[in-house]
Each structure stands twice: as structure tokens, then as C-alpha cells.
Motif scaffolding. Structure first.
Motif, PDB file in Angstrom:
ATOM      1  N   LEU A  62      11.599 -49.597  26.164  1.00  0.00           N
ATOM      2  CA  LEU A  62      12.297 -50.325  27.216  1.00  0.00           C
ATOM      3  C   LEU A  62      13.775 -49.958  27.219  1.00  0.00           C
ATOM      4  CD1 LEU A  62      12.275 -52.628  29.361  1.00  0.00           C
ATOM      5  CD2 LEU A  62      12.924 -54.138  27.494  1.00  0.00           C
ATOM      6  N   LYS A  63      14.268 -49.596  28.362  1.00  0.00           N
ATOM      7  CA  LYS A  63      15.687 -49.342  28.534  1.00  0.00           C
ATOM      8  C   LYS A  63      16.195 -50.344  29.555  1.00  0.00           C
ATOM      9  CE  LYS A  63      18.970 -45.652  29.264  1.00  0.00           C
ATOM     10  NZ  LYS A  63      19.167 -44.233  29.558  1.00  0.00           N
ATOM     11  N   THR A  64      17.134 -51.183  29.142  1.00  0.00           N
ATOM     12  CA  THR A  64      17.621 -52.235  30.030  1.00  0.00           C
ATOM     13  C   THR A  64      18.612 -51.670  31.038  1.00  0.00           C
ATOM     14  OG1 THR A  64      19.451 -52.814  28.564  1.00  0.00           O
ATOM     15  CG2 THR A  64      17.352 -53.953  28.199  1.00  0.00           C
ATOM     16  N   GLN A  65      18.898 -52.480  32.049  1.00  0.00           N
ATOM     17  CA  GLN A  65      19.880 -52.068  33.048  1.00  0.00           C
ATOM     18  C   GLN A  65      21.266 -51.935  32.441  1.00  0.00           C
ATOM     19  OE1 GLN A  65      19.741 -54.690  36.426  1.00  0.00           O
ATOM     20  NE2 GLN A  65      17.592 -54.236  36.843  1.00  0.00           N
TER      21      GLN A  65
ATOM     22  N   GLU B  67      21.922 -50.921  29.369  1.00  0.00           N
ATOM     23  CA  GLU B  67      21.954 -49.656  28.632  1.00  0.00           C
ATOM     24  C   GLU B  67      22.057 -48.465  29.578  1.00  0.00           C
ATOM     25  OE1 GLU B  67      19.224 -51.006  24.809  1.00  0.00           O
ATOM     26  OE2 GLU B  67      18.297 -49.959  26.499  1.00  0.00           O
ATOM     27  N   ALA B  68      21.489 -48.591  30.769  1.00  0.00           N
ATOM     28  CA  ALA B  68      21.534 -47.505  31.747  1.00  0.00           C
ATOM     29  C   ALA B  68      22.799 -47.556  32.608  1.00  0.00           C
ATOM     30  CB  ALA B  68      20.306 -47.570  32.645  1.00  0.00           C
ATOM     31  N   ASN B  69      23.635 -48.564  32.401  1.00  0.00           N
ATOM     32  CA  ASN B  69      24.847 -48.769  33.196  1.00  0.00           C
ATOM     33  C   ASN B  69      24.544 -48.790  34.694  1.00  0.00           C
ATOM     34  OD1 ASN B  69      26.586 -48.973  30.988  1.00  0.00           O
ATOM     35  ND2 ASN B  69      26.745 -46.748  30.831  1.00  0.00           N
ATOM     36  N   ASP B  70      23.461 -49.460  35.053  1.00  0.00           N
ATOM     37  CA  ASP B  70      23.054 -49.555  36.452  1.00  0.00           C
ATOM     38  C   ASP B  70      22.494 -50.951  36.713  1.00  0.00           C
ATOM     39  OD1 ASP B  70      22.507 -48.831  39.064  1.00  0.00           O
ATOM     40  OD2 ASP B  70      20.525 -48.037  38.555  1.00  0.00           O
ATOM     41  N   VAL B  71      23.374 -51.952  36.640  1.00  0.00           N
ATOM     42  CA  VAL B  71      22.954 -53.335  36.831  1.00  0.00           C
ATOM     43  C   VAL B  71      22.898 -53.635  38.326  1.00  0.00           C
ATOM     44  CG1 VAL B  71      23.475 -55.750  36.353  1.00  0.00           C
ATOM     45  CG2 VAL B  71      23.965 -54.006  34.637  1.00  0.00           C
ATOM     46  N   VAL B  72      21.708 -54.033  38.786  1.00  0.00           N
ATOM     47  CA  VAL B  72      21.513 -54.383  40.192  1.00  0.00           C
ATOM     48  C   VAL B  72      22.095 -55.774  40.419  1.00  0.00           C
ATOM     49  CG1 VAL B  72      19.775 -54.803  41.970  1.00  0.00           C
ATOM     50  CG2 VAL B  72      19.423 -52.989  40.276  1.00  0.00           C
ATOM     51  N   PRO B  73      22.923 -55.950  41.453  1.00  0.00           N
ATOM     52  CA  PRO B  73      23.486 -57.274  41.715  1.00  0.00           C
ATOM     53  C   PRO B  73      22.381 -58.310  41.939  1.00  0.00           C
ATOM     54  CG  PRO B  73      24.613 -55.609  43.032  1.00  0.00           C
ATOM     55  CD  PRO B  73      23.440 -54.937  42.382  1.00  0.00           C
ATOM     56  N   GLY B  74      22.532 -59.436  41.297  1.00  0.00           N
ATOM     57  CA  GLY B  74      21.563 -60.519  41.410  1.00  0.00           C
ATOM     58  C   GLY B  74      20.502 -60.503  40.331  1.00  0.00           C
TER      59      GLY B  74
ATOM     60  N   VAL C  81      19.562 -59.898  35.979  1.00  0.00           N
ATOM     61  CA  VAL C  81      20.169 -60.005  34.658  1.00  0.00           C
ATOM     62  C   VAL C  81      20.307 -58.617  34.041  1.00  0.00           C
ATOM     63  CG1 VAL C  81      19.367 -62.342  34.232  1.00  0.00           C
ATOM     64  CG2 VAL C  81      17.927 -60.431  33.599  1.00  0.00           C
ATOM     65  N   GLU C  82      21.243 -58.473  33.122  1.00  0.00           N
ATOM     66  CA  GLU C  82      21.483 -57.179  32.487  1.00  0.00           C
ATOM     67  C   GLU C  82      20.327 -56.730  31.604  1.00  0.00           C
ATOM     68  OE1 GLU C  82      25.118 -57.558  30.381  1.00  0.00           O
ATOM     69  OE2 GLU C  82      26.350 -57.471  32.183  1.00  0.00           O
ATOM     70  N   SER C  83      19.540 -57.684  31.126  1.00  0.00           N
ATOM     71  CA  SER C  83      18.444 -57.335  30.221  1.00  0.00           C
ATOM     72  C   SER C  83      17.162 -56.951  30.957  1.00  0.00           C
ATOM     73  CB  SER C  83      18.150 -58.502  29.280  1.00  0.00           C
ATOM     74  OG  SER C  83      17.773 -59.647  30.027  1.00  0.00           O
ATOM     75  N   ALA C  84      17.203 -56.919  32.287  1.00  0.00           N
ATOM     76  CA  ALA C  84      16.032 -56.503  33.067  1.00  0.00           C
ATOM     77  C   ALA C  84      15.796 -55.006  32.860  1.00  0.00           C
ATOM     78  CB  ALA C  84      16.247 -56.803  34.537  1.00  0.00           C
ATOM     79  N   PRO C  85      14.552 -54.565  32.921  1.00  0.00           N
ATOM     80  CA  PRO C  85      14.276 -53.135  32.740  1.00  0.00           C
ATOM     81  C   PRO C  85      14.947 -52.291  33.827  1.00  0.00           C
ATOM     82  CG  PRO C  85      12.229 -54.405  32.725  1.00  0.00           C
ATOM     83  CD  PRO C  85      13.312 -55.331  33.096  1.00  0.00           C
ATOM     84  N   ALA C  86      15.478 -51.147  33.423  1.00  0.00           N
ATOM     85  CA  ALA C  86      16.080 -50.246  34.392  1.00  0.00           C
ATOM     86  C   ALA C  86      14.992 -49.608  35.253  1.00  0.00           C
ATOM     87  CB  ALA C  86      16.900 -49.179  33.681  1.00  0.00           C
ATOM     88  N   ARG C  87      13.863 -49.315  34.633  1.00  0.00           N
ATOM     89  CA  ARG C  87      12.727 -48.734  35.361  1.00  0.00           C
ATOM     90  C   ARG C  87      11.455 -49.275  34.729  1.00  0.00           C
ATOM     91  NH1 ARG C  87      11.129 -42.497  35.253  1.00  0.00           N
ATOM     92  NH2 ARG C  87       9.120 -42.760  36.243  1.00  0.00           N
ATOM     93  N   PHE C  88      10.724 -50.064  35.492  1.00  0.00           N
ATOM     94  CA  PHE C  88       9.494 -50.667  34.983  1.00  0.00           C
ATOM     95  C   PHE C  88       8.352 -49.673  35.119  1.00  0.00           C
ATOM     96  CE2 PHE C  88       5.645 -53.291  35.566  1.00  0.00           C
ATOM     97  CZ  PHE C  88       5.627 -53.877  34.317  1.00  0.00           C
ATOM     98  N   ARG C  89       7.662 -49.421  34.029  1.00  0.00           N
ATOM     99  CA  ARG C  89       6.547 -48.472  34.005  1.00  0.00           C
ATOM    100  C   ARG C  89       5.261 -49.234  33.699  1.00  0.00           C
ATOM    101  NH1 ARG C  89       9.573 -43.904  30.404  1.00  0.00           N
ATOM    102  NH2 ARG C  89      11.201 -43.453  31.902  1.00  0.00           N
ATOM    103  N   GLY C  90       4.754 -49.917  34.701  1.00  0.00           N
ATOM    104  CA  GLY C  90       3.574 -50.758  34.524  1.00  0.00           C
ATOM    105  C   GLY C  90       2.318 -49.990  34.181  1.00  0.00           C
ATOM    106  N   GLY C  91       2.111 -48.854  34.819  1.00  0.00           N
ATOM    107  CA  GLY C  91       0.918 -48.050  34.543  1.00  0.00           C
ATOM    108  C   GLY C  91       0.886 -47.536  33.115  1.00  0.00           C
ATOM    109  N   ARG C  92       2.038 -47.087  32.633  1.00  0.00           N
ATOM    110  CA  ARG C  92       2.119 -46.594  31.261  1.00  0.00           C
ATOM    111  C   ARG C  92       1.866 -47.722  30.259  1.00  0.00           C
ATOM    112  NH1 ARG C  92       6.864 -44.973  27.398  1.00  0.00           N
ATOM    113  NH2 ARG C  92       7.527 -47.023  28.047  1.00  0.00           N
ATOM    114  N   ILE C  93       2.399 -48.901  30.540  1.00  0.00           N
ATOM    115  CA  ILE C  93       2.211 -50.048  29.640  1.00  0.00           C
ATOM    116  C   ILE C  93       0.746 -50.454  29.599  1.00  0.00           C
ATOM    117  CG2 ILE C  93       2.734 -52.506  29.361  1.00  0.00           C
ATOM    118  CD1 ILE C  93       5.558 -51.864  30.370  1.00  0.00           C
TER     119      ILE C  93
END
Length: 89
Positions: free
Chosen positions: A26-29, A31-38, A40-52
Motif C-alpha cells: 500500500l502506498k498512501t496519497q 507518500e505519493a505526494n498526491d493528496v486529492v482534495p476532500g 484523507v492523506e492515508s487513503a491509497p494512492a492507487r487502489f488495486r482491488g483485482g490484485r488484492i
């Protein structure tokens, strides 16, 4: 062992394994320096549901196979575990 019981035990193993696998890679937003407004910073930067789901299915299949061989084929169960509490009989 009944077919429903096999699926029920596998589902429980799969669900528990899912929560163990979720944080792997898991790489958080933040850690990726790409926080989407609205969000949280701990949200995944890219969710990989199929891989999980794939990793969870493979790991839970290995765990379930080991449980099945030990309990059904070899006959180990809870009674086979050593008892560490005193017997008051």
C-alpha cells in the motif's frame, strides 16, 4: 465433509486473509505526494482491488488446504492440542 461446510470454512479463511493482505504494497496519497482534495492523506494512492483479491484467494487456498489435510485427512483437531490448564477431575 459437506459441501456447504467446505465453502463456509473457506469463506472465513478468505475473509480473515483479506484483512491481512490489504496493507501489503500500500502506498498512501501522502507518500505519493498526491493528496486529492476532500480525502484523507492515508487513503491509497492507487487502489488495486483485482490484485488484492487474487493474492487473498491464493494465500487463503494454501491456508485452507493445510487445514483440510491436517483436520480431515490426518485427523488432527482441537482435542489434539496439548492442554495447559490443570485437570480437576
Amino acid at each position: 465433509m459437506q459441501l456447504f461446510s467446505i465453502f463456509a470454512v473457506y469463506f472465513i479463511v478468505w475473509w480473515l486473509t483479506l484483512f491481512a493482505v490489504l496493507p501489503f504494497g500500500l502506498k498512501t496519497q501522502a507518500e505519493a505526494n498526491d493528496v486529492v482534495p476532500g480525502s484523507v492523506e492515508s487513503a491509497p494512492a492507487r487502489f488495486r482491488g483485482g490484485r488484492i483479491v487474487l493474492i487473498t484467494t491464493l494465500v487463503s487456498a494454501v491456508i485452507y488446504s493445510a487445514w483440510y489435510v491436517l483436520s480431515v485427512r490426518l485427523g488432527y483437531g482441537l482435542d489434539s492440542l496439548p492442554q495447559f490448564y490443570p485437570n480437576y477431575e
